[in-house]
Motif scaffolding. Sequence first.
Motif, PDB file in Angstrom:
ATOM      1  N   TYR A 141      27.205  45.566  32.965  1.00 49.76           N
ATOM      2  CA  TYR A 141      28.258  45.548  33.983  1.00 49.76           C
ATOM      3  C   TYR A 141      27.651  45.458  35.381  1.00 49.76           C
ATOM      4  O   TYR A 141      28.109  44.698  36.235  1.00 49.76           O
ATOM      5  N   ALA A 144      26.027  41.969  36.070  1.00 53.05           N
ATOM      6  CA  ALA A 144      26.976  40.896  36.381  1.00 53.05           C
ATOM      7  C   ALA A 144      27.382  40.908  37.848  1.00 53.05           C
ATOM      8  O   ALA A 144      27.629  39.858  38.446  1.00 53.05           O
ATOM      9  N   SER A 153      30.360  36.972  41.969  1.00 56.53           N
ATOM     10  CA  SER A 153      29.578  37.918  41.174  1.00 56.53           C
ATOM     11  C   SER A 153      30.307  39.254  41.039  1.00 56.53           C
ATOM     12  O   SER A 153      30.346  39.853  39.963  1.00 56.53           O
ATOM     13  N   ALA A 156      33.114  38.806  38.622  1.00 57.93           N
ATOM     14  CA  ALA A 156      32.613  38.726  37.250  1.00 57.93           C
ATOM     15  C   ALA A 156      32.297  40.116  36.705  1.00 57.93           C
ATOM     16  O   ALA A 156      32.640  40.443  35.565  1.00 57.93           O
ATOM     17  N   GLY A 157      31.629  40.949  37.532  1.00 55.27           N
ATOM     18  CA  GLY A 157      31.308  42.303  37.093  1.00 55.27           C
ATOM     19  C   GLY A 157      32.543  43.130  36.813  1.00 55.27           C
ATOM     20  O   GLY A 157      32.593  43.888  35.833  1.00 55.27           O
ATOM     21  N   LYS A 159      35.625  42.021  35.987  1.00 52.48           N
ATOM     22  CA  LYS A 159      36.296  41.528  34.778  1.00 52.48           C
ATOM     23  C   LYS A 159      35.566  42.004  33.523  1.00 52.48           C
ATOM     24  O   LYS A 159      36.199  42.439  32.552  1.00 52.48           O
ATOM     25  N   TYR A 160      34.260  41.903  33.563  1.00 51.71           N
ATOM     26  CA  TYR A 160      33.473  42.315  32.399  1.00 51.71           C
ATOM     27  C   TYR A 160      33.627  43.809  32.144  1.00 51.71           C
ATOM     28  O   TYR A 160      33.750  44.245  30.994  1.00 51.71           O
ATOM     29  N   TRP A 225      36.477  36.963  28.557  1.00 50.99           N
ATOM     30  CA  TRP A 225      35.594  37.308  29.673  1.00 50.99           C
ATOM     31  C   TRP A 225      34.468  36.297  29.866  1.00 50.99           C
ATOM     32  O   TRP A 225      33.926  36.168  30.966  1.00 50.99           O
ATOM     33  N   VAL A 229      32.635  35.243  33.534  1.00 49.01           N
ATOM     34  CA  VAL A 229      31.419  36.015  33.782  1.00 49.01           C
ATOM     35  C   VAL A 229      30.208  35.092  33.831  1.00 49.01           C
ATOM     36  O   VAL A 229      29.332  35.243  34.699  1.00 49.01           O
ATOM     37  N   ALA A 233      28.439  35.243  37.513  1.00 48.59           N
ATOM     38  CA  ALA A 233      27.199  36.012  37.612  1.00 48.59           C
ATOM     39  C   ALA A 233      26.068  35.107  38.110  1.00 48.59           C
ATOM     40  O   ALA A 233      26.098  33.892  37.897  1.00 48.59           O
ATOM     41  N   THR A 238      23.221  35.195  33.867  1.00 47.58           N
ATOM     42  CA  THR A 238      23.938  34.446  32.839  1.00 47.58           C
ATOM     43  C   THR A 238      23.004  34.042  31.703  1.00 47.58           C
ATOM     44  O   THR A 238      23.370  34.113  30.521  1.00 47.58           O
TER      45      THR A 238
END
Length: 476
Positions: A141, A144, A153, A156-157, A159-160, A225, A229, A233, A238
């Motif tokens: 987490y 990301a 970024s 993405a973090g 959402k993850y 996700w 992500v 990221a 990635t």
Amino acid sequence: MFDQIPNLWLAGVELWLAGGAMVLLMLGAFAGEDSSRTVTGFSVALLVLAALSLVLRPEIGEAFHGAFVMDTFAQVMKVVVLIGAAAAIAMSVGFARMENFSRFEYPILIVLATLGMMIMISANDLITLYMGLELQSLALYVLAAINRDSLRSTEAGLKYFVLGALSSGMLLYGSSLIYGFTGHTSFEGIATAMESGRNLGLIFGIVFVLAGLAFKISAVPFHMWTPDVYEGAPTPVTAFFAAAPKVAAMAMLVRVVHGAFEPAAIDWRQIITFISIASMVLGAFAAIGQTNIKRLMAYSSIGHMGFALVGLAAGTQSGVSGVVLYMIIYMVMTLGAFACILCMRRSDGIVEQIDDLKGLSKNNPMMALVLTALMFSLAGIPPLAGFWAKYFVFLAAIQAELYTLSVIGVLASVVGAFYYLRVVKVMWFDDPEPGFLPMAGELKVVLAISGLFTIFYVVIAGPMSDIATAAAATFF
């Protein structure tokens, strides 16, 4: 105290990684950002030494009252994960230098995530499994969202994290159901209890546990996700997400279904078959319209997890052997592909669109040649490594009389070949775009190893198959 020494010795590699991560964290905290390169070098050395320890000092046995197990399967998958993590850190050196990404926390977080993966692979108990899973997930987490100056970024973090928390809740709920109906958290105890009969509550528990694990390998319908992500990221992150964590999660899934849920094979094979078909089909069709190469690789990853699950759905030794071989080949191909993506840099910064590869064969013929081989291999074209990966999982499915699954898999592979060939067409037949900057030395090494492995896989196919067979024999 002394009676714990055998346990600690068996988990020596994990203790080595944990202790090394703590030392590097202190080094980075006291030395500041200037220590980034030093911490990165020591992190790679830490992971490489851990892999060498597993190869040169193989240990077999159980520790901590059976909650932690070391066997041939664990050794093979741990070595693969360690190599993938070390390569991901090494690939980030040039990116960090060019993109102002020099953070000492980055390699330490990868080491801690790798520690979680090692525990996942050796987990022989639901509690150990969850502990390893969360150790990995919490580090991922943060990774990301590690580029704090990038909105993509951070998104993405977040959402993850939100979707990862949901999957962890499903896994915990399923684990609690299984414990409630069997009275055990150990895989052996669960398997023994299931032999005497199963009820609806236990089936629900299996479904929820498999749903939580499917999220970790980004299998449909728990894939939502992955594209966001992967795109948001930083590219080295990635590359890491696409390689080592997928191998560890697949290894954990194999151990759970063949260790704890083996008596319920008729139930979990239906679930694995469904998510395998859904992943292959969605990965094939959803990638067709992608213009961002990282999103393309995200859908490619979803499809490849579906292909790997074909072997697991067979429920046989040859199926598990095919899964092990598939994950090894997949990781090498993916790292090579992301090494090429990291080379997509011009004077105004890194680019990520497929159209930016136009005319690459004229500007950088060697990179174009290697990326072409990797795209053909990902598509499953013989005699490259990716063909043999798919061949063995489909062969296992046919031997298990899963003909419908095999036919759908082959058709999905044909559809998926379209978007891989589109990348090749752009590189070799379109008018050239401005060339990329010279690639960093570490990326050249990764590209060379990945390209040679992919092209000349037939030379080492025998030993690789022997390794996969030995790992699969653990469960049969």
